[in-house]
Design a protein around this motif. Structure first.
Motif, PDB file in Angstrom:
ATOM      1  N   PHE A 267     132.428  23.962  -6.405  1.00  0.00           N
ATOM      2  CA  PHE A 267     132.561  24.444  -7.783  1.00  0.00           C
ATOM      3  C   PHE A 267     133.626  25.536  -7.860  1.00  0.00           C
ATOM      4  CE2 PHE A 267     128.455  22.600  -9.030  1.00  0.00           C
ATOM      5  CZ  PHE A 267     127.810  22.511  -7.807  1.00  0.00           C
TER       6      PHE A 267
ATOM      7  N   TYR B 286     134.525  28.710 -10.555  1.00  0.00           N
ATOM      8  CA  TYR B 286     134.147  29.504 -11.709  1.00  0.00           C
ATOM      9  C   TYR B 286     135.196  30.592 -11.916  1.00  0.00           C
ATOM     10  CZ  TYR B 286     129.327  27.806 -10.929  1.00  0.00           C
ATOM     11  OH  TYR B 286     128.208  27.042 -10.755  1.00  0.00           O
TER      12      TYR B 286
ATOM     13  N   LEU C 255     131.486  38.029 -20.166  1.00  0.00           N
ATOM     14  CA  LEU C 255     131.407  36.576 -20.339  1.00  0.00           C
ATOM     15  C   LEU C 255     130.649  35.891 -19.202  1.00  0.00           C
ATOM     16  CD1 LEU C 255     135.021  35.812 -21.622  1.00  0.00           C
ATOM     17  CD2 LEU C 255     132.928  36.011 -22.963  1.00  0.00           C
ATOM     18  N   GLY C 256     130.300  36.632 -18.165  1.00  0.00           N
ATOM     19  CA  GLY C 256     129.564  36.030 -17.058  1.00  0.00           C
ATOM     20  C   GLY C 256     130.411  35.079 -16.249  1.00  0.00           C
ATOM     21  N   LEU C 257     129.770  34.122 -15.611  1.00  0.00           N
ATOM     22  CA  LEU C 257     130.456  33.113 -14.807  1.00  0.00           C
ATOM     23  C   LEU C 257     130.572  31.833 -15.622  1.00  0.00           C
ATOM     24  CD1 LEU C 257     129.067  35.046 -12.596  1.00  0.00           C
ATOM     25  CD2 LEU C 257     129.311  33.094 -11.088  1.00  0.00           C
TER      26      LEU C 257
ATOM     27  N   LEU D 147     132.025  27.864 -15.652  1.00  0.00           N
ATOM     28  CA  LEU D 147     132.406  26.784 -14.754  1.00  0.00           C
ATOM     29  C   LEU D 147     133.696  26.132 -15.225  1.00  0.00           C
ATOM     30  CD1 LEU D 147     131.543  25.006 -12.329  1.00  0.00           C
ATOM     31  CD2 LEU D 147     130.306  23.581 -13.974  1.00  0.00           C
TER      32      LEU D 147
ATOM     33  N   ARG E 272     118.403  18.016  -3.789  1.00  0.00           N
ATOM     34  CA  ARG E 272     117.989  18.643  -5.046  1.00  0.00           C
ATOM     35  C   ARG E 272     116.662  19.383  -4.918  1.00  0.00           C
ATOM     36  NH1 ARG E 272     120.980  17.346  -9.291  1.00  0.00           N
ATOM     37  NH2 ARG E 272     119.338  17.826 -10.786  1.00  0.00           N
TER      38      ARG E 272
ATOM     39  N   TRP F 191     114.187  22.665  -3.741  1.00  0.00           N
ATOM     40  CA  TRP F 191     114.106  23.989  -4.343  1.00  0.00           C
ATOM     41  C   TRP F 191     115.143  24.940  -3.781  1.00  0.00           C
ATOM     42  CZ3 TRP F 191     112.899  28.565  -1.780  1.00  0.00           C
ATOM     43  CH2 TRP F 191     112.471  28.414  -0.448  1.00  0.00           C
TER      44      TRP F 191
ATOM     45  N   GLU G  20     120.467  26.134  -3.865  1.00  0.00           N
ATOM     46  CA  GLU G  20     121.280  27.189  -4.433  1.00  0.00           C
ATOM     47  C   GLU G  20     122.741  26.972  -4.059  1.00  0.00           C
ATOM     48  OE1 GLU G  20     119.188  27.622  -1.958  1.00  0.00           O
ATOM     49  OE2 GLU G  20     119.866  29.113  -0.501  1.00  0.00           O
ATOM     50  N   GLN G  21     123.631  27.575  -4.823  1.00  0.00           N
ATOM     51  CA  GLN G  21     125.052  27.536  -4.526  1.00  0.00           C
ATOM     52  C   GLN G  21     125.417  28.775  -3.714  1.00  0.00           C
ATOM     53  OE1 GLN G  21     127.371  26.954  -8.109  1.00  0.00           O
ATOM     54  NE2 GLN G  21     126.165  25.184  -8.720  1.00  0.00           N
TER      55      GLN G  21
ATOM     56  N   ASP H 169     116.090  21.872 -14.570  1.00  0.00           N
ATOM     57  CA  ASP H 169     114.973  21.601 -13.670  1.00  0.00           C
ATOM     58  C   ASP H 169     114.700  22.760 -12.715  1.00  0.00           C
ATOM     59  OD1 ASP H 169     116.540  19.438 -11.157  1.00  0.00           O
ATOM     60  OD2 ASP H 169     117.220  21.296 -12.098  1.00  0.00           O
ATOM     61  N   TYR H 170     115.665  23.632 -12.537  1.00  0.00           N
ATOM     62  CA  TYR H 170     115.469  24.829 -11.730  1.00  0.00           C
ATOM     63  C   TYR H 170     116.146  25.991 -12.419  1.00  0.00           C
ATOM     64  CZ  TYR H 170     113.477  22.691  -7.564  1.00  0.00           C
ATOM     65  OH  TYR H 170     112.647  22.047  -6.683  1.00  0.00           O
TER      66      TYR H 170
ATOM     67  N   LEU I 209     117.616  29.924 -11.344  1.00  0.00           N
ATOM     68  CA  LEU I 209     117.989  30.721 -10.192  1.00  0.00           C
ATOM     69  C   LEU I 209     118.460  32.091 -10.642  1.00  0.00           C
ATOM     70  CD1 LEU I 209     119.215  27.554  -9.860  1.00  0.00           C
ATOM     71  CD2 LEU I 209     119.629  28.407  -7.571  1.00  0.00           C
TER      72      LEU I 209
ATOM     73  N   TYR J 152     120.878  35.275  -9.278  1.00  0.00           N
ATOM     74  CA  TYR J 152     121.890  35.701  -8.335  1.00  0.00           C
ATOM     75  C   TYR J 152     122.145  37.188  -8.538  1.00  0.00           C
ATOM     76  CZ  TYR J 152     123.266  31.018  -6.876  1.00  0.00           C
ATOM     77  OH  TYR J 152     123.291  29.760  -6.324  1.00  0.00           O
TER      78      TYR J 152
ATOM     79  N   PHE K 135     122.609  34.355  -3.703  1.00  0.00           N
ATOM     80  CA  PHE K 135     121.356  33.803  -4.199  1.00  0.00           C
ATOM     81  C   PHE K 135     120.199  34.760  -3.902  1.00  0.00           C
ATOM     82  CE2 PHE K 135     118.177  30.810  -5.261  1.00  0.00           C
ATOM     83  CZ  PHE K 135     117.215  30.850  -4.264  1.00  0.00           C
TER      84      PHE K 135
ATOM     85  N   SER L 211     114.618  31.478  -6.722  1.00  0.00           N
ATOM     86  CA  SER L 211     114.659  30.397  -7.704  1.00  0.00           C
ATOM     87  C   SER L 211     113.242  29.998  -8.076  1.00  0.00           C
ATOM     88  CB  SER L 211     115.407  29.190  -7.136  1.00  0.00           C
ATOM     89  OG  SER L 211     114.693  28.624  -6.050  1.00  0.00           O
TER      90      SER L 211
ATOM     91  N   PHE M 131     122.577  37.783 -12.371  1.00  0.00           N
ATOM     92  CA  PHE M 131     122.848  36.625 -13.207  1.00  0.00           C
ATOM     93  C   PHE M 131     121.675  35.658 -13.132  1.00  0.00           C
ATOM     94  CE2 PHE M 131     127.171  37.333 -14.454  1.00  0.00           C
ATOM     95  CZ  PHE M 131     127.744  38.059 -13.428  1.00  0.00           C
TER      96      PHE M 131
ATOM     97  N   ARG N 267     119.786  25.110 -13.851  1.00  0.00           N
ATOM     98  CA  ARG N 267     120.465  23.989 -13.201  1.00  0.00           C
ATOM     99  C   ARG N 267     120.370  22.753 -14.086  1.00  0.00           C
ATOM    100  NH1 ARG N 267     118.875  21.674  -7.353  1.00  0.00           N
ATOM    101  NH2 ARG N 267     117.428  20.423  -8.573  1.00  0.00           N
ATOM    102  N   GLY N 268     121.533  22.197 -14.407  1.00  0.00           N
ATOM    103  CA  GLY N 268     121.589  21.033 -15.270  1.00  0.00           C
ATOM    104  C   GLY N 268     121.382  19.733 -14.513  1.00  0.00           C
TER     105      GLY N 268
ATOM    106  N   LEU O 266     125.312  24.655 -12.306  1.00  0.00           N
ATOM    107  CA  LEU O 266     124.582  25.828 -12.791  1.00  0.00           C
ATOM    108  C   LEU O 266     125.251  26.367 -14.045  1.00  0.00           C
ATOM    109  CD1 LEU O 266     123.825  27.786  -9.491  1.00  0.00           C
ATOM    110  CD2 LEU O 266     122.346  26.216 -10.757  1.00  0.00           C
TER     111      LEU O 266
ATOM    112  N   PHE P 294     125.318  29.755 -16.162  1.00  0.00           N
ATOM    113  CA  PHE P 294     124.969  31.157 -15.972  1.00  0.00           C
ATOM    114  C   PHE P 294     124.886  31.916 -17.288  1.00  0.00           C
ATOM    115  CE2 PHE P 294     125.173  31.917 -11.403  1.00  0.00           C
ATOM    116  CZ  PHE P 294     125.839  30.790 -10.936  1.00  0.00           C
ATOM    117  N   GLY P 295     124.041  32.941 -17.286  1.00  0.00           N
ATOM    118  CA  GLY P 295     124.076  33.929 -18.347  1.00  0.00           C
ATOM    119  C   GLY P 295     125.201  34.911 -18.090  1.00  0.00           C
TER     120      GLY P 295
END
Lengths: 115, 111
Positions: free
Chosen positions: A33, A35, A41-43, A45, A98, A100, A103-104, B31-32, B34, B36, B46, B49, B89, B93-94, B99, B101-102
């Motif tokens: 990814f 970003y 404005l945050g992150l 994509l 996918r 739990w 995370e990225q 579905d999730y 997270l 950060y 991270f 989550s 943050f 997750r789409g 992801l 983010f806010g």
């Protein structure tokens, strides 16, 4: 220990220049990814990729393109840099799993200034 | 259209007290979720989550609560430490694994 590296921490380019930002991950992750982070404005994509030679537009792809010729490397290209592309650019990768822990993992970022 | 909102740009808390960071979302397909943490001049790392089918997940001093009916989640840090000072943050997750983010909340923990 997981690692995402970005080619430069700081970069200064002139308006109109073509800019390459490189990202390499050593975790054999399928997903990568790009970003950008801007104050307030945050992150956001820009582009992402599920596999070699695959790419998908994110929320703000205009003015950018990407290249993924090898699984571990994902490049962001600014075809003709403009001052509004001055930002912190962050690369991330994640596993296709996918579960739990999907995370990225982020690189340290590249602070790009376009003058 | 912001799918993930962090309405408090900043939060200041005394060391040892609880920090509560809030996040609202509009996309029911996440579905999730997270959290950060980001220090200046570093990439986000991270933190914790939660699956959309859970309502709580705990990891040491960090607990995330999810209220699906209210489309709201929160991160609790107890006790807060000065080293927790950072930008936090929230992300959903789409369906494509991406992801969203806010805008982040800057937490300051004062000694």
């Amino acid at each position: 220990d997981v690692k995402v590296t970005q080619s430069s921490r700081y970069l200064v380019k002139r308006t109109g220049e073509k800019v390459f930002l490189e990202c390499v991950q050593d975790m054999d992750h399928e997903n990568m990814f790009w970003y950008r982070q801007d104050p307030g404005l945050g992150l956001r994509l820009i582009y992402f990729s599920y596999d070699v030679k695959m790419k998908e537009k994110g929320d703000i792809p205009e003015g950018y393109s990407v290249s993924r010729e090898k699984k571990e490397r994902f490049s962001l290209i600014l075809e003709s840099a403009s001052t509004n592309q001055t930002s912190m650019y962050l690369c991330a990768s994640s596993s296709f799993d996918r579960g739990w822990r999907n995370e990225q993992y982020f690189g340290p970022g590249t602070r790009l200034t376009v003058t | 259209d912001q799918q993930v909102k962090q309405n408090s740009p900043s939060l200041s808390v005394q060391e040892g007290r609880i920090s509560i960071l809030n996040c609202d979302y509009t996309n029911s397909m996440f579905d999730y979720f997270l959290w950060y943490k980001k220090y200046p001049a570093e990439g986000p790392t991270f933190l914790i989550s939660i699956s959309s089918i859970k309502d709580k997940n705990e990891d040491g001093r960090f607990t995330v609560f999810l209220n699906k009916s209210a489309k709201h989640l929160s991160l609790h840090i107890v006790p807060s430490q000065p080293g927790d000072s950072a930008v936090y943050f929230c992300a959903g997750r789409g369906s494509q694994g991406n992801l969203i983010f806010g805008k982040g909340t800057k937490l300051s923990v004062k000694p």
